[in-house]
Structures are given as structure tokens and as C-alpha cells.
Design an enzyme around this catalytic site. Structure first.
Site, PDB file in Angstrom:
ATOM      1  N   CYS A 264       0.797  -1.232   0.000  1.00 44.53           N
ATOM      2  CA  CYS A 264       0.000   0.000   0.000  1.00 44.53           C
ATOM      3  C   CYS A 264       0.829   1.282   0.000  1.00 44.53           C
ATOM      4  O   CYS A 264       0.742   2.075  -0.927  1.00 44.53           O
ATOM      5  CB  CYS A 264      -0.944  -0.005   1.198  1.00 44.53           C
TER       6      CYS A 264
HETATM    7  C1  UGA Z   1      -1.435   0.370   5.468  1.00 45.52           C
HETATM    8  C2  UGA Z   1      -2.237   1.290   6.408  1.00 45.52           C
HETATM    9  O1  UGA Z   1      -1.714   1.205   7.737  1.00 45.52           O
HETATM   10  C3  UGA Z   1      -3.723   0.913   6.409  1.00 45.52           C
HETATM   11  O2  UGA Z   1      -4.455   1.842   7.206  1.00 45.52           O
HETATM   12  C4  UGA Z   1      -4.248   0.964   4.973  1.00 45.52           C
HETATM   13  O3  UGA Z   1      -5.606   0.603   4.898  1.00 45.52           O
HETATM   14  C5  UGA Z   1      -3.438   0.005   4.123  1.00 45.52           C
HETATM   15  O4  UGA Z   1      -2.046   0.401   4.165  1.00 45.52           O
HETATM   16  C6  UGA Z   1      -3.982   0.100   2.711  1.00 45.52           C
HETATM   17  O5  UGA Z   1      -3.814   1.139   2.070  1.00 45.52           O
HETATM   18  O6  UGA Z   1      -4.715  -0.807   2.291  1.00 45.52           O
HETATM   19  P1  UGA Z   1      -0.355  -2.086   5.678  1.00 45.52           P
HETATM   20  O7  UGA Z   1       0.309  -1.805   4.382  1.00 45.52           O
HETATM   21  O8  UGA Z   1      -1.046  -3.385   5.862  1.00 45.52           O
HETATM   22  O9  UGA Z   1      -1.475  -0.951   6.009  1.00 45.52           O
HETATM   23  O10 UGA Z   1       0.792  -2.032   6.768  1.00 45.52           O
HETATM   24  P2  UGA Z   1       1.203  -1.155   8.039  1.00 45.52           P
HETATM   25  O11 UGA Z   1       0.955  -1.942   9.251  1.00 45.52           O
HETATM   26  O12 UGA Z   1       0.629   0.192   7.964  1.00 45.52           O
HETATM   27  O13 UGA Z   1       2.788  -1.072   7.816  1.00 45.52           O
HETATM   28  C7  UGA Z   1       3.356  -0.504   6.634  1.00 45.52           C
HETATM   29  C8  UGA Z   1       4.866  -0.496   6.718  1.00 45.52           C
HETATM   30  O14 UGA Z   1       5.298   0.473   7.674  1.00 45.52           O
HETATM   31  C9  UGA Z   1       5.486  -1.823   7.170  1.00 45.52           C
HETATM   32  O15 UGA Z   1       6.624  -2.083   6.363  1.00 45.52           O
HETATM   33  C10 UGA Z   1       5.884  -1.581   8.608  1.00 45.52           C
HETATM   34  O16 UGA Z   1       6.962  -2.381   9.029  1.00 45.52           O
HETATM   35  C11 UGA Z   1       6.254  -0.103   8.563  1.00 45.52           C
HETATM   36  N1  UGA Z   1       6.149   0.595   9.879  1.00 45.52           N
HETATM   37  C12 UGA Z   1       4.951   0.712  10.494  1.00 45.52           C
HETATM   38  C13 UGA Z   1       7.282   1.165  10.440  1.00 45.52           C
HETATM   39  O17 UGA Z   1       8.399   1.097   9.886  1.00 45.52           O
HETATM   40  N2  UGA Z   1       7.166   1.825  11.641  1.00 45.52           N
HETATM   41  C14 UGA Z   1       5.984   1.955  12.277  1.00 45.52           C
HETATM   42  O18 UGA Z   1       5.962   2.597  13.366  1.00 45.52           O
HETATM   43  C15 UGA Z   1       4.844   1.387  11.706  1.00 45.52           C
END
Ligand code: UGA
Length: 423
Positions: A264
């Protein structure tokens, strides 16, 4: 209500299964026969925490089919939940959305009575009103806002915990074209206690992009602060706690490390950047957020080379390959640039991930895949921790150089040399 869902990826399937849990009758449409068969047997074709249980418990209210006609004739509301992948230049590929709109339009031509079409796929501002709506009108021969309704209802589901995110949302966004569409969606979501934001179609579309872009910005921001902090011995997690307690900032998504990946954020930020260019605007902050994220995983290699300047022929272990823990999804995972750089430096790479190795093998078939994290450690001079799986906390890293990208602090206790990326 009777609801049809077009597309059974993690967004479509979770949406369908959760609507069934709320008492609605749901028909899922997909072109993949295997997925249809599995859903009809009560077996989710993807892993999402809690999904199987909700699917099994509500099996009598959910079915899957290839047949658009059957789905549209037997439901009152249709959600478009198909993927919107990136083209090579970063722009959004609307092929699946357009196909869905055409099919729905064709079926509406022969349907008596009003029907609501809701876009849930992530699409750029203007798409629902200027692409989907005209296609529906053209293929149905009917008039939007009169014969059928149009709405845009973005999702905010995180892969892996999407069921929980659906059932306990922070807010629900209803972008509507006509009042009747708004009323129907209000009714559909009436059991939720969170705020409901009602907007224009394009504001709803923008809310989705701005949410993802802001979350990615928070991560790149804390990584920028983290890279500087690390240099003078500050633990960035202490900084994140300190600033996160300010209600205006919030602690969430200030987890510094090696950056964001997944299906995403990268796709959506690139699409936003491309879209800005198309409307003749620059979107500087997004460019910087992407650039910081591009460089961030490679900081692991810089830290490693501080201790082993020449990686040629050295065995380096890589723990964790997925884009985040508890998934097998490696799309845009930060492990990819790390492994690529290790191979460019001619290191010998041994890797392990509890779920994602089969997918990773398709990208890097020639590195060594180990059956356990312990085996990765055997014979490796250094280990890079890319993902925070629980089992990586319990390993004995004695004698190893550990470069930690995800704050597995337990490794510090046993490692010969330990370096956190931003701490
Ligand atoms: C993301 C959004 O969080 C959702 O709200 C959205 O609906 C979704 O995209 C989408 O557009 O469908 P997602 O891609 O499943 O969800 O994953 P996240 O949990 O948001 O993590 C994204 C990335 O950020 C991961 O690589 C994670 O490791 C990283 N991350 C997350 C960090 O490096 N630090 C953080 O504090 C949080």
C-alpha cells in the site's frame, strides 16, 4: 442488506466476511475459481487473523461466484474492492476498476429497481466521479443519482489485522454522489459507534491517500531524526516516546527502523506523486518521504561495513524477509534492497523467515534458505535482523555482529557487537 463484493483480495474478503458477521447477506465475485471454491467451503484463501473463524461462523450468509449477473440481481449494494496496482512509471493502473465498473454497468441495464455502487478500492481523487460513474452510466444506459447511486468508502485495513480494523475502526468515511447513497451507507454502518465522516466523492478518495501518506511521513520523519540521533548515541525510541505523548503528535507510527514497505504505502505514495505531476503541481514532502525510505534500509549495510569493511566472501545471515511480521507478503519489503546490496558486495547470504521464504525465492532464487533461525546463525559472521518475529528474540547471538533493523533488544545481551539502526 444484500451486498455484493467485487474482488476477494484481503480488502474484499475481509469486508465481505465482516458485513456477513453484521447480519447482511453477502455474495463475493472473483474470477479465480480456486478462491471461489475455497470461500464456499468456508476456507479463507488468504491468512488474516480471525478471518477463518468469522467466515465459518457466518457461512450461511456468504457465498462466492464468478457470475456478475447473479451477484448484481440478488443484491442492493455492490462494493468494488479490486486491486489498483502501479504501472512501471508509478502511476495507478485502473484496469481492474474499469473492468468491474463495466461489468456492473452491463448487469444494471437488466436490473429493475435502484442499486448502489460503492468504490472501496484505493483510487485517486476524481476517479469515482470521472471514471467509474461515466462507465456505469454508459454500460447500463441509466442515470447516476436517479436510477442508481454512487459512493466512495475507503478502507483503512492493515494487512494481518484487517478483521479487527474493520470491526473497530477509528472512523468511517462516506463519500457520496447523491443523498440516497449516503442514507443507504449510513444504515449499513449504523451499528458502529465511531465517527462517520460524510464528504464529496473526491474528498473521500483524498482522505485515503492523505492518511497513508501521513503515516508514511511519520515513519520517514522518525527515521530521519533517528539517523541523526544514532550518530550521537541517542536512543530514538526514547525520543519517539517523548514526542508521542503530545496528543497533537501521537506515538503510533513513530517506530524507527529500516522504513516502510508493503502493498500500500509504496504504491500509494508513488501514485500521489505521479498524480500531482499530472495536475501540474509538485508535492515536495512526498518526494522527500519516498527518498528517505529508499535510503533507510541501506543504513544497515553502512553499519555492517563499519565492522566488516570488505564483505566479499563473508557469510551474512538475514532474519526476516516479509514486509512486516506475521505475513508472507514480501511486496516492497525492505529486505529486498538489503539482500540486493549484500549480493552486490559479494557477500554469501543465508536467510530465514517463518512464512515468507517461498515468495522471496521467486525474487532471489540463488541465496541460501535455512530451515530455522538457528541455522542462519551457524557459520555467519554477522546477522541482520529485518523483521521482529518473536523467535528472533530468543536466539543466542554469541560471537556474532548483529545489525538490528527492528529493535530486537534481546539480541544485545548475547551479541559480540550490536548496532541498532536508530538506537
Ligand atoms: C497500510 C495502512 O496502515 C492501512 O491503514 C491501509 O488501509 C493500508 O495500508 C492500505 O492502504 O490498504 P499495511 O500496508 O497493511 O497498512 O501495513 P502497516 O501496518 O501500515 O505497515 C506498513 C509499513 O510500515 C510496514 O513495512 C511496517 O513495518 C512499517 N512501519 C509501520 C514502520 O516502519 N514503523 C511503524 O511505526 C509502523
Amino acid at each position: 442488506m444484500n451486498i455484493s463484493i467485487i474482488g476477494t483480495g484481503y480488502v474484499g474478503l475481509v469486508t465481505g466476511v465482516c458485513f456477513a458477521k453484521l447480519g447482511n447477506k453477502v455474495i463475493c465475485v472473483d474470477i479465480n475459481e480456486k478462491k471461489i471454491e475455497m470461500i464456499n467451503k468456508g476456507v479463507p484463501p488468504i491468512y488474516e487473523e480471525g478471518l477463518e473463524q468469522v467466515l465459518v461462523e457466518n457461512k450461511n450468509r456468504i457465498e462466492a461466484t464468478r457470475d456478475y449477473r447473479y451477484a448484481i440481481q440478488n443484491t442492493d449494494v455492490t462494493f468494488i474492492c479490486v486491486g489498483t496496482p502501479s504501472e512501471d512509471d508509478g502511476s495507478i493502473d485502473l484496469k481492474f476498476v474499469k473492468e468491474a465498473a463495466e461489468e456492473i454497468g452491463e448487469q444494471l441495464r437488466n436490473k429493475d429497481g435502484w442499486h448502489l455502487v460503492v468504490v472501496k478500492s484505493t483510487v485517486l481523487p476524481g476517479t469515482t466521479g470521472e471514471v467509474v460513474l461515466p462507465l456505469l452510466e454508459r454500460y447500463s444506459g441509466k442515470k447516476a443519482g436517479v436510477d442508481f447511486g454512487v459512493a466512495m468508502n475507503p478502507e483503512f485495513l492493515r494487512e494481518g489485522i484487517a478483521v479487527r480494523d474493520f470491526l473497530e475502526p477509528d472512523r468511517i468515511v462516506i463519500g457520496y454522489y447523491d443523498d440516497k447513497s449516503r442514507e443507504v451507507l449510513r444504515k449499513l454502518y449504523s451499528s458502529f459507534s465511531c465517527p462517520i465522516v460524510e464528504t464529496s466523492l473526491s474528498a473521500a478518495e483524498m482522505i485515503k491517500y492523505a492518511s497513508n501518506a501521513f503515516l508514511a511521513t511519520k515513519i520517514s520523519f522518525i527515521n530521519e531524526i533517528g539517523n541523526r540521533s544514532k550518530k550521537i548515541g541517542i536512543d530514538t525510541y526514547e525520543v519517539a516516546s517523548g514526542i508521542g505523548m503530545d496528543k497533537r503528535i501521537g506515538r503510533a507510527f513513530l517506530g524507527s527502523g529500516i522504513g516502510w514497505g508493503g502493498s500500500c504505502f509504496p504504491k500509494d505514495l508513488n501514485a500521489l506523486r505521479y498524480w500531482a505531476k499530472e495536475i501540474g503541481e509538485k508535492i515536495d514532502i512526498i518526494n522527500s518521504v519516498i527518498e528517505v525510505n529508499r535510503k533507510q534500509p541501506l543504513r544497515m549495510i553502512d553499519l555492517l561495513k563499519k565492522h566488516i569493511p570488505n564483505l566479499n566472501g563473508k557469510t551474512v545471515g538475514v532474519l526476516g524477509l516479509a514486509f512486516k511480521p506475521y505475513t508472507d507478503d514480501i511486496r516492497e519489503s525492505r529486505s529486498i534492497p538489503v539482500v540486493r546490496r549484500l549480493l552486490e558486495e559479494k557477500a554469501i547470504v543465508k536467510a530465514y523467515d517463518p512464512k515468507a521464504m517461498d515468495n522471496f525465492k521467486k525474487v532471489f532464487p540463488h541465496i541460501t534458505y535455512c530451515s530455522s533461525a538457528v541455522t542462519v546463525l551457524e557459520g555467519s559472521e554477522a546477522v541482520l535482523i529485518i523483521k521482529k518475529w518473536d523467535e528472533f528474540r530468543r536466539l543466542d547471538y554469541s560471537g556474532k555482529i548483529v545489525i538490528d533493523g527492528r529493535r530486537v533488544l534481546e539480541a544485545k545481551k548475547t551479541a559480540r557487537i550490536y548496532e541498532g539502526v536508530c538506537w
